[in-house]
Design a protein around this motif. Structure first.
Motif, mmCIF file in Angstrom:
data_model
loop_
_atom_site.group_PDB
_atom_site.id
_atom_site.type_symbol
_atom_site.label_atom_id
_atom_site.label_comp_id
_atom_site.label_asym_id
_atom_site.label_seq_id
_atom_site.Cartn_x
_atom_site.Cartn_y
_atom_site.Cartn_z
ATOM 1 N N SER A 13 3.477 -8.445 -20.694
ATOM 2 C CA SER A 13 3.690 -9.338 -19.528
ATOM 3 C C SER A 13 3.155 -10.525 -19.697
ATOM 4 N N ASP A 28 6.317 -1.945 -16.762
ATOM 5 C CA ASP A 28 7.789 -2.794 -16.616
ATOM 6 C C ASP A 28 8.504 -1.673 -17.660
ATOM 7 N N THR A 34 2.496 -1.256 -11.908
ATOM 8 C CA THR A 34 1.411 -1.656 -12.646
ATOM 9 C C THR A 34 0.049 -1.057 -12.415
#
Length: 73
Positions: A13, A28, A34
C-alpha cells in the motif's frame, strides 16, 4: 468485488502505511480489514509462527502500489 481475480496484483500500500505497507497490501488483496491483518502478523511474529524475515522479504519483493486519489476506493 468488481475486479476480476486475474486483474488483481499484490502490491504494498502507498496510502495506508505503518512500516512498509505490506500488511495493508495483503489486506487489500484478500479483501480483509487492515487492522486485523496487522494484529495477526504481529502475533505470529511475536509467538514464532511467522519470522520477521518473511515480512522483510515481502517488503523487498512485493512492488509498491500507486497512490489512490482521495475519492477512489
Amino acid at each position: 468485488m468488481s475486479e476480476q481475480r486475474s486483474d488483481r496484483r499484490l502490491t504494498r500500500s502507498a496510502d495506508n502505511v505503518v512500516i512498509a505497507g505490506v500488511c495493508a497490501g495483503v489486506a487489500d488483496y484478500f479483501g480483509l480489514k487492515t487492522g486485523g491483518v496487522r494484529l495477526v502478523t504481529l502475533l505470529l511474529i511475536l509467538f514464532g509462527g511467522l519470522s520477521i524475515w518473511v515480512y522483510i522479504i515481502l517488503w523487498i519483493v512485493v512492488p509498491r502500489g500507486n497512490r489512490r486519489l482521495s475519492g477512489e476506493k
